[in-house]
Motif scaffolding. Structure first.
Motif, mmCIF file in Angstrom:
data_model
loop_
_atom_site.group_PDB
_atom_site.id
_atom_site.type_symbol
_atom_site.label_atom_id
_atom_site.label_comp_id
_atom_site.label_asym_id
_atom_site.label_seq_id
_atom_site.Cartn_x
_atom_site.Cartn_y
_atom_site.Cartn_z
ATOM 1 N N GLU A 202 -27.922 -8.437 19.173
ATOM 2 C CA GLU A 202 -29.097 -7.799 18.569
ATOM 3 C C GLU A 202 -30.278 -8.705 18.823
ATOM 4 O OE1 GLU A 202 -28.951 -6.423 14.500
ATOM 5 O OE2 GLU A 202 -26.789 -6.158 14.670
ATOM 6 N N GLU A 203 -31.271 -8.205 19.549
ATOM 7 C CA GLU A 203 -32.432 -9.019 19.883
ATOM 8 C C GLU A 203 -33.682 -8.290 19.415
ATOM 9 O OE1 GLU A 203 -32.418 -11.974 21.371
ATOM 10 O OE2 GLU A 203 -30.296 -12.094 21.938
ATOM 11 N N THR A 204 -34.706 -9.065 19.053
ATOM 12 C CA THR A 204 -35.928 -8.438 18.578
ATOM 13 C C THR A 204 -37.147 -9.033 19.267
ATOM 14 O OG1 THR A 204 -37.137 -7.789 16.614
ATOM 15 C CG2 THR A 204 -36.242 -10.000 16.629
ATOM 16 N N PHE A 205 -38.302 -8.443 19.050
ATOM 17 C CA PHE A 205 -39.547 -8.939 19.652
ATOM 18 C C PHE A 205 -40.710 -8.384 18.844
ATOM 19 C CE2 PHE A 205 -38.884 -4.805 21.364
ATOM 20 C CZ PHE A 205 -40.144 -4.262 21.479
ATOM 21 N N ILE A 206 -41.893 -8.963 19.062
ATOM 22 C CA ILE A 206 -43.083 -8.512 18.334
ATOM 23 C C ILE A 206 -43.836 -7.510 19.208
ATOM 24 C CG2 ILE A 206 -45.159 -9.260 17.129
ATOM 25 C CD1 ILE A 206 -43.595 -11.460 16.204
ATOM 26 N N GLY A 207 -44.015 -6.306 18.716
ATOM 27 C CA GLY A 207 -44.667 -5.255 19.493
ATOM 28 C C GLY A 207 -46.103 -5.599 19.827
ATOM 29 N N GLY A 208 -46.513 -5.310 21.056
ATOM 30 C CA GLY A 208 -47.882 -5.555 21.463
ATOM 31 C C GLY A 208 -48.182 -7.005 21.798
ATOM 32 N N GLN A 209 -47.258 -7.909 21.505
ATOM 33 C CA GLN A 209 -47.498 -9.320 21.808
ATOM 34 C C GLN A 209 -46.534 -9.853 22.855
ATOM 35 O OE1 GLN A 209 -47.681 -11.792 18.361
ATOM 36 N NE2 GLN A 209 -49.331 -10.639 17.434
ATOM 37 N N THR A 210 -45.259 -9.568 22.663
ATOM 38 C CA THR A 210 -44.272 -10.094 23.600
ATOM 39 C C THR A 210 -44.333 -9.304 24.897
ATOM 40 O OG1 THR A 210 -42.881 -10.564 21.703
ATOM 41 C CG2 THR A 210 -41.836 -10.644 23.859
ATOM 42 N N GLN A 211 -44.516 -10.005 25.995
ATOM 43 C CA GLN A 211 -44.509 -9.349 27.299
ATOM 44 C C GLN A 211 -43.308 -9.804 28.107
ATOM 45 O OE1 GLN A 211 -48.399 -10.101 29.151
ATOM 46 N NE2 GLN A 211 -48.599 -7.888 29.063
ATOM 47 N N ASP A 212 -42.767 -10.951 27.727
ATOM 48 C CA ASP A 212 -41.711 -11.524 28.530
ATOM 49 C C ASP A 212 -40.364 -11.282 27.868
ATOM 50 O OD1 ASP A 212 -41.387 -13.691 30.875
ATOM 51 O OD2 ASP A 212 -39.850 -13.923 29.342
ATOM 52 N N PHE A 213 -39.512 -10.529 28.530
ATOM 53 C CA PHE A 213 -38.198 -10.215 27.978
ATOM 54 C C PHE A 213 -37.092 -10.886 28.769
ATOM 55 C CE2 PHE A 213 -40.979 -6.865 26.564
ATOM 56 C CZ PHE A 213 -40.633 -6.723 25.233
ATOM 57 N N THR A 214 -37.456 -11.765 29.705
ATOM 58 C CA THR A 214 -36.425 -12.334 30.580
ATOM 59 C C THR A 214 -35.412 -13.157 29.792
ATOM 60 O OG1 THR A 214 -37.930 -14.135 31.095
ATOM 61 C CG2 THR A 214 -37.806 -12.350 32.690
ATOM 62 N N SER A 215 -35.884 -13.930 28.810
ATOM 63 C CA SER A 215 -34.935 -14.767 28.074
ATOM 64 C C SER A 215 -33.992 -13.899 27.247
ATOM 65 C CB SER A 215 -35.667 -15.771 27.180
ATOM 66 O OG SER A 215 -36.479 -15.088 26.276
ATOM 67 N N THR A 216 -34.556 -12.851 26.615
ATOM 68 C CA THR A 216 -33.747 -11.910 25.842
ATOM 69 C C THR A 216 -32.696 -11.254 26.732
ATOM 70 O OG1 THR A 216 -35.641 -11.454 24.445
ATOM 71 C CG2 THR A 216 -33.901 -9.826 24.452
ATOM 72 N N LEU A 217 -33.128 -10.799 27.901
ATOM 73 C CA LEU A 217 -32.213 -10.096 28.798
ATOM 74 C C LEU A 217 -31.148 -11.042 29.340
ATOM 75 C CD1 LEU A 217 -34.838 -7.883 30.607
ATOM 76 C CD2 LEU A 217 -32.930 -7.054 29.228
ATOM 77 N N THR A 218 -31.535 -12.278 29.630
ATOM 78 C CA THR A 218 -30.555 -13.233 30.141
ATOM 79 C C THR A 218 -29.497 -13.525 29.089
ATOM 80 O OG1 THR A 218 -32.240 -14.198 31.547
ATOM 81 C CG2 THR A 218 -30.272 -15.502 31.208
ATOM 82 N N SER A 219 -29.915 -13.642 27.826
ATOM 83 C CA SER A 219 -28.877 -13.937 26.827
ATOM 84 C C SER A 219 -28.029 -12.694 26.537
ATOM 85 C CB SER A 219 -29.463 -14.575 25.567
ATOM 86 O OG SER A 219 -30.199 -13.675 24.833
ATOM 87 N N ILE A 220 -28.599 -11.500 26.668
ATOM 88 C CA ILE A 220 -27.784 -10.284 26.547
ATOM 89 C C ILE A 220 -26.761 -10.235 27.687
ATOM 90 C CG2 ILE A 220 -27.873 -7.765 26.898
ATOM 91 C CD1 ILE A 220 -30.295 -7.682 25.132
ATOM 92 N N HIS A 221 -27.198 -10.593 28.883
ATOM 93 C CA HIS A 221 -26.329 -10.580 30.060
ATOM 94 C C HIS A 221 -25.090 -11.448 29.845
ATOM 95 C CE1 HIS A 221 -25.227 -10.397 34.262
ATOM 96 N NE2 HIS A 221 -25.308 -11.710 34.386
ATOM 97 N N SER A 222 -25.282 -12.568 29.142
ATOM 98 C CA SER A 222 -24.145 -13.477 28.926
ATOM 99 C C SER A 222 -23.109 -12.878 27.973
ATOM 100 C CB SER A 222 -24.641 -14.821 28.385
ATOM 101 O OG SER A 222 -25.078 -14.655 27.059
#
Lengths: 292, 379
Positions: free
Chosen positions: B205-225
């Motif tokens: 379960e990953e979250t982010f701040i709407g309108g502010q976060t543009q970079d999802f690479t770290s989130t996606l990389t940890s989901i990938h693992s």
């Protein structure tokens, strides 16, 4: 996963660095925290996109035209909103508030002109990537990092080695004395603003292309992060902007990847505060003699 | 100089003749001396203006139809539009004004949960119907007796989405990315609960701040693992575009699924083939074959030159229901409320509508997906 996270972090960091270089340069010359930098960055990206989609220009012509036009916008901003304040010898904080005003004005202008939706920015430099065992690096990521390094070195040379650079440093030290030495101070400041806005455009376009999207609010957080990066590295010090950007980018990415994605900014800024508590001038900053 | 002057004078004469011609043509069919007033309160300027304008276009269309058919109680229906700028304080001001204006018999609005919740206490006190086409926050209709909504809450929609992921798409190991606000958290909670009950497993379960976060690479990389089967998105279209693009750049290839919040043509423009194969739930789909929906889409396209979105659809049928309630109840605010609460099996453009005793709706939802760069019905 760890290597990929480091690459992610360095890319994010070089985006911050690219934006922070312009921030820190304007500060170095004028001692002005230019909060309109983020909005100019967004404006440059929108302009480049419009030139490409509405006029059908290729990426490079659109890129160069938008740098020039946005550079001129930088001059207009200075002439309309900051020069009158300098003439009246208004305190520095008045100029700072004025740049916040410009920033909000630009955001709303872009919303009226182009709408408030997020827009697609074409991936004009799709150069592919290198695949390693467990991670990959795209050429665009390397270009972003290289661009920020080249800009940093180019600006350092400009400020340290050229005549206009000397005039810029003289203006930074003491405006009155520089004027007495026959330097056209207003021209120097105009040039600085042109350069600052042009740098913001380079960053805005590269970031727009990397994320393949632009929106009117994109400059807000980017501006804040770039400001933090500039302060962390030592504001006014060009290599400091790169170092600060990379540290914030990598720590933010690792925080999101290994601790919790909700705390990414909190952790990045906690590191910023910790560094400033230990070294208030920033990592590469030196104590400057206060002007009298 | 003289030529220019003569020319502009000529233009003015021509224009005024044309305008005069228009004004004589627009005499209304029903009795125009007496009016029934319904207010539409929505963000007509600012960041959310696109949604308010969808309300405006759809309600104007519906009002034209009602007036062409003889109006309400033989009187002309007049809409009055108020701009709340999607601001809680402004929404309260608007509500105050509407409650005080005795001519106003009901309100369609507001757009966001934030604005609707802020204004609700004012409407409740003034005894004025507040029918929101889009407010999905669970607490909204609990604010009083005059609040109605014409959209499924996340308590209804998220379980439908969970069924779509676990049964229709047959994906068991699910990673969730959700926006960190009231809406996103509610959506996540209901989705996770329903997906686990259906035998799914939430691996991240990953979250982010709407309108502010543009970079999802770290989130996606940890989901990938975590090696999931699918990524479920409790997000809006703008960040979904970025998530899909960045996933592609990182070289990961996971199926995506989401909620009706993703339905926007811009999503395909933003992310291109990176969102190909994305599944989502939908309140309203313009390609819907049912006659009511088809007729609405055609009329809307004729009037405004564009295909209506889900926000226009729910606003359109909201006005239809409110007008119907006034027709039976007469010009009395409390009677209108009671009449509206009785509505059952109203044939709207998004399907059959019945208000529960808590004035919520439960609507069927369709499942759509992106195929060859277009939204199509999946089920």
């Amino acid at each position: 996963m760890f290597f990929q996270q480091i690459i992610n972090g360095i890319t994010l960091g070089s985006i911050y660095a690219l934006t922070a270089v312009g921030y820190t340069m304007v500060f170095g010359i004028l001692e002005l925290v230019n909060f309109s930098h983020g909005s100019v960055y967004m404006f440059g990206a929108f302009l480049c996109l419009t030139l490409m989609t509405a006029l059908g220009l290729g990426f490079f012509p659109a890129f160069i035209i938008s740098i020039v036009i946005t550079g001129m916008l930088g001059i207009v901003i200075d002439r309309l909103a900051l020069l009158p304040l300098r003439r009246k010898n208004a305190p520095k904080v008045a100029s700072l508030i004025s740049t916040i005003g410009i920033s909000i004005f630009l955001q709303n202008l872009v919303m009226v002109m182009w709408g408030s939706e997020t827009k697609n920015f074409p991936l004009a430099l799709n150069l592919g990537h290198i695949q390693f065992n467990s991670f990959r690096i795209s050429y665009l990521q390397m270009i972003i990092l290289l661009t920020s390094l080249i800009l940093m070195m180019g600006l350092t040379l400009l400020v340290k080695k050229t005549k206009i650079g000397k005039a810029m440093r003289a203006t930074a030290q003491n405006m009155e004395a520089a004027k007495l030495m026959g330097i056209n101070v207003n021209l120097i400041i105009t040039f600085t603003f042109f350069l600052g806005a042009a740098l913001a455009t380079v960053a805005g376009v590269m970031v727009g292309m990397y994320y393949q999207s632009v929106d009117p609010m994109m400059g807000f957080m980017a501006g804040l992060k770039a400001f933090a990066a500039a302060v962390l590295g030592g504001i006014g010090v060009l290599p400091g902007a790169i170092l600060g950007g990379l540290i914030i980018g990598v720590s933010e990415t690792l925080a999101a990847g290994y601790i919790h994605s909700g705390y990414r900014d909190a952790i990045a800024f906690a590191i910023l505060i910790a560094v400033l508590l230990i070294k208030p001038t920033g990592l590469l900053g030196q104590k400057v003699q206060k002007k009298v | 100089m003289k030529k220019v002057f003569v020319f502009s004078l000529l233009m003015m004469v021509v224009l005024s003749v044309l305008l005069a011609g228009c004004s004589t043509e627009t005499a209304a069919a029903p009795d125009a001396t007496e009016e029934i007033t319904i207010a539409v309160a929505a963000p007509l300027s600012g960041d959310y203006a696109q949604y308010g304008n969808a309300f405006r276009r759809a309600t104007e269309l519906k009002a034209e139809e009602i007036n062409a058919a003889g109006g309400i109680l033989g009187k002309e229906l007049k809409l009055t539009f108020l701009d709340d700028r999607n601001d809680a304080r402004e929404a309260t001001n608007v509500a105050q004004r509407l409650v005080g204006d005795k001519k106003v018999l009901g309100v369609i609005g507001h757009f966001s949960s934030t604005a609707s919740l802020a204004a609700s206490s004012v409407y409740e006190e003034g005894g004025l119907v507040q029918l929101s086409p889009t407010t999905s926050h669970p607490d909204f209709t609990k604010q009083g007796q005059y609040m109605f909504r014409n959209i499924n809450t996340q308590a209804v929609e998220a379980p439908i989405a969970a069924d779509m992921v676990v049964n229709l798409m047959d994906k068991k190991r699910i990673a969730v990315i959700y926006i960190n606000n009231d809406w996103g958290i509610t959506a996540r909670d209901h989705f996770v609960e329903a997906a686990e009950a259906l035998g799914g497993e939430i691996v991240a379960e990953e979250t982010f701040i709407g309108g502010q976060t543009q970079d999802f690479t770290s989130t996606l990389t940890s989901i990938h693992s975590k090696n999931p089967d699918i990524i479920f998105l409790g997000t809006f279209y703008a960040e979904t575009g970025m998530i899909a693009q960045q996933m592609k750049q990182l070289g990961y290839d996971y199926p995506l699924a989401g909620l009706s919040s993703l339905y926007n043509e811009e999503l395909i423009k933003l992310a291109g083939d990176a969102v190909e194969g994305l599944y989502m739930t939908s309140n309203f789909f313009p390609g819907d074959e049912r006659p009511a929906a088809k007729e609405f889409v055609d009329k809307f396209r004729d009037a405004h030159g564009q295909v209506p979105n889900q926000f226009a659809a729910v606003a359109y049928e909201s006005l239809g229901m409110l007008a119907g309630a006034i027709e039976t109840a007469g010009e009395d605010r409390a009677a209108i409320r009671n009449e509206l609460a009785k509505i059952a099996d109203y044939e709207g453009v998004t399907g059959s509508i019945t208000f529960s005793k808590d004035r919520d709706v439960i609507k069927e939802m369709s499942i759509i997906k992106i195929q060859n760069g277009e939204f199509v019905i999946a089920q």
